[in-house]
Design an enzyme around this catalytic site. Structure first.
Site, PDB file in Angstrom:
ATOM      1  N   ASP A   1      -8.549  -9.130   2.843  1.00 13.37           N
ATOM      2  CA  ASP A   1      -8.299  -8.140   3.882  1.00 13.37           C
ATOM      3  C   ASP A   1      -9.407  -8.120   4.926  1.00 13.37           C
ATOM      4  OD1 ASP A   1      -7.415  -6.032   5.341  1.00 13.37           O
ATOM      5  OD2 ASP A   1      -7.887  -4.488   3.873  1.00 13.37           O
TER       6      ASP A   1
ATOM      7  N   GLU B   1       0.826  -1.210   0.000  1.00 12.13           N
ATOM      8  CA  GLU B   1       0.000   0.000   0.000  1.00 12.13           C
ATOM      9  C   GLU B   1       0.864   1.265   0.000  1.00 12.13           C
ATOM     10  OE1 GLU B   1      -2.802  -0.713   3.294  1.00 12.13           O
ATOM     11  OE2 GLU B   1      -4.149  -1.632   1.822  1.00 12.13           O
TER      12      GLU B   1
ATOM     13  N   GLU C   1     -13.102  -3.144  11.513  1.00 10.97           N
ATOM     14  CA  GLU C   1     -13.020  -2.272  10.337  1.00 10.97           C
ATOM     15  C   GLU C   1     -14.112  -2.587   9.322  1.00 10.97           C
ATOM     16  OE1 GLU C   1      -9.274  -2.516   8.255  1.00 10.97           O
ATOM     17  OE2 GLU C   1      -9.985  -1.289   6.596  1.00 10.97           O
TER      18      GLU C   1
HETATM   19  C1  BDP Z   1      -6.445  -2.513   5.701  1.00 13.56           C
HETATM   20  C2  BDP Z   1      -6.728  -1.196   6.310  1.00 13.56           C
HETATM   21  C3  BDP Z   1      -5.548  -0.272   6.325  1.00 13.56           C
HETATM   22  C4  BDP Z   1      -4.343  -1.007   6.881  1.00 13.56           C
HETATM   23  C5  BDP Z   1      -4.077  -2.237   6.058  1.00 13.56           C
HETATM   24  C6  BDP Z   1      -2.958  -3.109   6.630  1.00 13.56           C
HETATM   25  O1  BDP Z   1      -7.797  -0.602   5.598  1.00 13.56           O
HETATM   26  O2  BDP Z   1      -5.904   0.842   7.115  1.00 13.56           O
HETATM   27  O3  BDP Z   1      -3.227  -0.190   6.890  1.00 13.56           O
HETATM   28  O4  BDP Z   1      -5.211  -3.054   6.056  1.00 13.56           O
HETATM   29  O5  BDP Z   1      -3.288  -4.114   7.241  1.00 13.56           O
HETATM   30  O6  BDP Z   1      -7.387  -3.400   6.250  1.00 13.56           O
HETATM   31  O7  BDP Z   1      -1.796  -2.800   6.453  1.00 13.56           O
END
Ligand code: BDP
Length: 727
Positions: free
Chosen positions: A373, A301, A401
Site C-alpha cells: 500500500d 477494507e 500518505e
Molecule cells: C490506503 C489508505 C486508505 C485508502 C486505501 C485505498 O490508508 O485511506 O482508502 O488505501 O486505497 O492507503 O483504498
C-alpha cells in the site's frame, strides 16, 4: 533587440515588486525567458486556423503567456503571414497542404508536431495535430520550451497512455481522505449554481501536463454520489473540465442499487440490479455525454462488493462494463483487496490472477504499484506481467500518505521511475512495467495511468511547494513514461522558480556572476529533489522495511504499536517481525512464499539472502542481526548508518535551500525553509524511534561515530499526534 530587452526588464521589475508569490500559479509562470531569442515575441502573429472549444483554450493560453512575457497584446491574424505561428488540425486546408497528414494520423488526436514549414513562399511555425486535443497539448509544449529555454522546432509527441487520470479521494462533505492541502477544491455545497474559478485553473494546470481525466470523488464512495442532485453538480464541473480536454469520472459504491435505488439487493447477477445500473448509466450520459466511466473499490477494507452475494470480481466488473458500454464508458476496477489470513502481499495476486482473460474489453484493472500500500518503497506488484489477457493500469499515490504528508520534501518521480523501469522478466528480459502497461508486450485496448491527487484548497494547491513537483511529474510521466526524473525536475524548477533577480537588487542588470551562482544553486536544488526519495526511505524505512507507521495517521514511527483486538495486518509488528534473531518478513519458499509470485530470475534472487537487493532485503527475508551485508557491515550496523545517512541528508537539504534565498521570492522561500526544519526534526524522530526500538532486540550499540539519539524510547512511545498540526 534593445526594445525587447527593455520590455523584458521592465517586466521583471514590475512582476518582482508587485506580485506576491504564494505558489498559486504553480509552474504556469510566463515570466520572460532567459534568452529573449527563443521567446514567443519572435512570431509575427498567431493564426488559429479553426474554431473549437479546445483551440479557443489553446489560443487563450498563448495570449496570456504573450502578455505576461511582453506586457503587450498578442498579434493575432486570420491569414498566415511570414513568421506566423499556426494552430490547426487536419480539418484545415493549410495543414493538409503541408503533407504531414500521415504522420499526424499516426500520432493520434492527442499527438502533435511543432515544425518550421514553408507555406506558399513564407516560413511559418506550425503546431498541428489530427485533433484539437493535440493542438492544445502542442501549445503547452511550446510554452514549456519557452519557459525552460529549450526551444526546438522538430517536435513530435504522442502520449504513452490513453487515460491519464487523477484520483481525488474527496468526499461530499468537503473533506479529503489522506489529503494534506486543506479542504476539497470541489465545492459541492455551492454547486451547480456557483462555479469556483479554481475549477478552470485546475483544468488548465492539468492540461498543461497532459492529464486528460479525473475521478472527482473518493474510492470509499458514498452511494449519494450518483443521486440526480449530485450528478447535476458533476455536470457543472465537467463543463469546465471539457474546455481543457479533461473527462470526469466517478467512484461508485457497489451497493448503490440498494442504498440509493431502494432495491433489496445489489447482487450483480440480479436482473433488477443490472437494469438499475443501465438506467443510471443512461442518466449520467444524458447529463454528461463525454463522461469517462466508473472507478470501483469493491470488497476491500469493508466496502461492499460482488463477493457479498457469492459472486466474483469478474461478475461485478462486467456488469458495470455492460451498463457503460453503449456510451463508450470504462470501468477501472481496483485490485486493492486483502482479507486477514495469508500474507497480505500475496492476496491481490491470488484473487485476480485466476480471472485473467475474463473481463470485458472496457474493464481495466487498477493495481497499486506495490503489493502492500504505497509504502515509501515496495517491490512492484507481481500482478504486472502475470495477467497477460487483461488490461492493467498502475495506481500511484501523489498525495504523501506514507511520505511525510505535506511536510516532507520528497520528489516522487524517482520512485515512480524505479517502478516503471522495473524488469518483471515476465516475457523475457526487458519486460518492464512501462512496456507492459502501455500494451507493448500484451496488447491492451485501454491503457491508463492513475495517481491519487495531492490537491486541496490551500493557496499553493498541494500544501508544500515542492509537492507541486509531484503533481507535475505524475502528468509528465503519464504523457511520456520514458522521461527521466532529472529532466522532469529540471523543467519544473525552471518553470517554478524562474525569477532572475533578487528582490532587492533594484534596477541593475543581471550580472554574469549572479547568473552563475543562481544556476549552481538551482542545480543543487535539483540534486536535492533527485535524492529526496532515497533520503526519506533512509530515515523512515530502509532496507525493505515497510508499514511501521503509527496506527491512524501514517505520519510518524510506531514500530512498537500494538492495539488489542486490531487486525494483525494493520499493525507494524506484522511487517517488521523484529526478534532476538533478526529483522524482516520471511517471504521466501521457507516462509510465506510470496517470492513465487515473481518470474525467474527474480524469484530466485529474492529467495536468496545473499542475492536479494539490499533495498528489498527485509521485505523478503528475516535477516539475522549479524548478517554481513554487501557493504561488509552487519545488518544492525547497516541499519544504523542508513538511518543516520537519511538524517544527515535532510540537514544538507536545509543548507542547499538556505543558499537559494537570493533566487527565490520571500514567501515561498520561508515556507519551504520552515517545512525543511520540520522534516529534519521528523527524520531524527524516525531514526531515534526505530533504532532505539530495534535495539531492544539486537542488543547491540549504535555505532559510536554516528549522531547519538536525542530522545529516549519511552518519551517517543508517549507521543500521540493531534494530526491537525500536520494537515
Ligand atoms: C490506503 C489508505 C486508505 C485508502 C486505501 C485505498 O490508508 O485511506 O482508502 O488505501 O486505497 O492507503 O483504498
Amino acid at each position: 533587440m534593445k526594445t525587447i530587452y527593455s520590455i523584458f526588464f521592465f517586466f521583471i521589475l514590475i512582476s518582482g515588486s508587485l506580485s506576491a508569490e504564494n505558489g498559486s500559479k504553480l509552474w504556469l509562470r510566463y515570466q520572460p525567458a532567459t534568452t529573449i531569442e527563443s521567446s514567443l515575441v519572435q512570431f509575427s502573429s498567431v493564426v488559429c486556423l479553426e474554431k473549437g472549444n479546445l483551440l479557443r483554450s489553446a489560443t487563450n493560453e498563448l495570449k496570456m503567456a504573450y502578455s505576461e512575457m511582453t506586457g503587450k497584446e498578442m498579434p493575432v491574424s486570420v491569414v498566415p503571414q511570414s513568421n506566423s505561428l499556426l494552430l490547426g488540425t487536419l480539418q484545415n486546408k493549410y495543414i493538409r497542404s503541408l503533407n504531414i497528414g500521415k504522420e499526424l494520423a499516426q500520432l493520434g488526436s492527442e499527438g502533435f508536431v511543432i515544425r518550421r514549414v514553408k507555406l506558399n513562399a513564407d516560413s511559418c511555425t506550425v503546431i498541428a495535430s489530427a485533433g484539437e486535443q493535440g493542438v492544445l497539448y502542442g501549445v503547452f509544449h511550446l510554452l514549456r520550451m519557452l519557459q525552460t529555454n529549450s526551444c526546438s522546432f522538430n517536435v513530435k509527441e504522442h502520449p504513452s497512455y490513453k487515460v491519464r487520470i487523477l484520483n481525488h479521494w474527496d468526499n461530499l462533505d468537503g473533506s479529503v481522505e489522506r489529503g494534506y492541502a486543506g479542504h476539497s477544491i470541489w465545492k459541492w455545497d455551492e454547486l451547480p449554481a456557483t462555479i469556483s474559478p479554481r475549477y478552470a485553473e485546475y483544468a488548465r494546470a492539468n492540461a498543461s501536463i497532459g492529464i486528460n481525466a479525473t475521478v472527482l470523488n473518493n474510492v470509499n464512495a458514498s452511494p449519494e454520489m450518483l443521486s440526480t442532485e449530485n450528478l447535476l453538480k458533476v455536470k457543472a464541473i465537467a463543463a469546465v473540465l471539457r474546455s481543457y480536454n479533461i473527462r470526469a469520472y466517478l467512484s461508485i459504491n457497489f451497493s448503490s442499487p440498494k442504498e440509493l435505488g431502494g432495491l433489496s439487493t445489489s447482487d450483480p447477477l440480479n436482473a433488477d440490479v443490472r437494469k438499475w445500473w443501465k438506467n443510471k448509466a443512461a442518466e449520467v450520459y444524458k447529463l454528461i455525454p463525454d463522461f469517462g466511466g466508473f472507478l470501483v473499490k469493491a470488497n476491500s477494507e469493508g466496502l461492499p462488493g460482488p463477493m457479498d452475494y457469492g459472486r466474483t470480481h469478474v461478475d461485478g466488473a462486467n456488469m458495470l462494463a455492460d451498463a457503460l458500454k453503449p456510451f463508450g464508458g470504462i470501468v477501472m476496477w481496483r485490485a486493492f483487496v486483502y482479507e486477514p489470513g495469508d500474507d497480505r502481499v500475496k492476496l491481490a495476486y491470488n484473487e485476480f490472477h485466476k480471472f485473467d482473460g475474463q473481463f470485458r474489453d472496457n474493464v481495466i484493472i487498477q493495481v497499486k504499484n506495490g503489493p502492500v500500500d504505497f509504502q515509501p518503497r515496495e517491490p512492484f506488484s507481481p500482478l504486472f506481467g502475470a495477467m497477460k489477457k487483461t488490461a492493467l493500469m498502475p495506481e500511484l499515490q501523489i498525495t504523501q500518505e506514507y511520505l511525510g504528508h505535506s511536510n516532507h520534501l520528497v520528489f516522487l518521480s524517482s520512485m515512480w521511475k524505479e517502478f516503471l523501469d522495473a524488469d518483471t522478466h515476465a516475457a523475457g528480459d526487458g519486460t518492464t512495467i512501462s512496456k507492459l502497461t502501455t500494451g507493448e508486450v500484451y496488447p491492451q485496448k485501454i491503457t491508463a495511468f492513475a495517481g491519487v491527487a495531492n490537491i486541496g484548497n490551500d493557496d499553493n494547491w498541494c500544501g508544500h511547494h515542492f509537492a507541486q513537483a509531484n503533481w507535475y511529474a505524475f502528468g509528465r510521466l503519464a504523457w511520456n513514461n520514458q522521461l527521466s526524473s532529472e529532466q522532469i525536475a529540471d523543467e519544473w524548477i525552471k518553470m517554478t522558480f524562474n525569477r532572475q533577480l533578487t528582490a532587492d537588487s533594484g534596477q541593475q542588470e543581471i550580472k554574469m556572476s549572479q547568473q552563475v551562482s543562481r544556476d549552481s544553486c538551482l542545480l543543487a536544488v535539483k540534486k536535492m529533489m533527485l535524492s529526496s526519495h532515497q533520503t526519506a526511505v533512509d530515515y523512515m524505512m530502509p532496507l525493505g522495511l515497510h508499514h511501521i507507521f503509527a496506527w491512524t495517521h501514517h505520519y510518524g514511527p510506531e514500530p512498537w504499536c500494538d492495539i488489542p483486538g486490531a487486525r494483525p495486518d494493520w499493525l507494524p509488528k506484522y511487517y517488521h517481525k523484529a526478534d532476538s534473531i533478526g529483522l524482516g518478513f520471511d517471504r521466501t519458499t521457507n516462509g510465506s512464499n510470496a517470492v513465487s509470485q515473481y518470474a525467474s530470475p527474480l524469484k530466485e534472487q529474492f529467495n536468496d539472502m545473499n542475492q536479494c537487493p539490499d533495498k528489498y532485503l527485509l521485505w523478503f527475508q528475516h535477516v539475522p542481526w549479524n548478517f554481513r551485508m554487501k557493504s561488509g557491515k552487519t545488518l544492525w550496523n547497516e541499519l544504523c548508518y542508513t538511518y543516520d545517512k537519511g538524517v544527515q541528508s535532510v540537514r544538507e537539504y536545509q543548507k542547499i535551500w538556505d543558499k537559494a534565498e537570493p533566487f527565490v521570492d520571500a514567501q515561498r522561500f520561508a515556507e519551504v525553509q520552515s517545512k525543511l526544519r520540520i522534516q529534519a526534526r521528523d527524520a531524527v524522530w524516525w531514526k531515534d524511534a526505530c533504532l532505539l526500538y530495534f535495539q531492544t532486540f539486537s542488543k547491540q550499540p549504535i555505532p559510536y561515530d554516528i549522531e547519538r539519539p536525542v530522545h529516549d524510547l519511552d518519551s517517543l512511545k508517549a507521543i500521540k499526534l493531534d494530526m491537525k498540526h500536520h494537515n
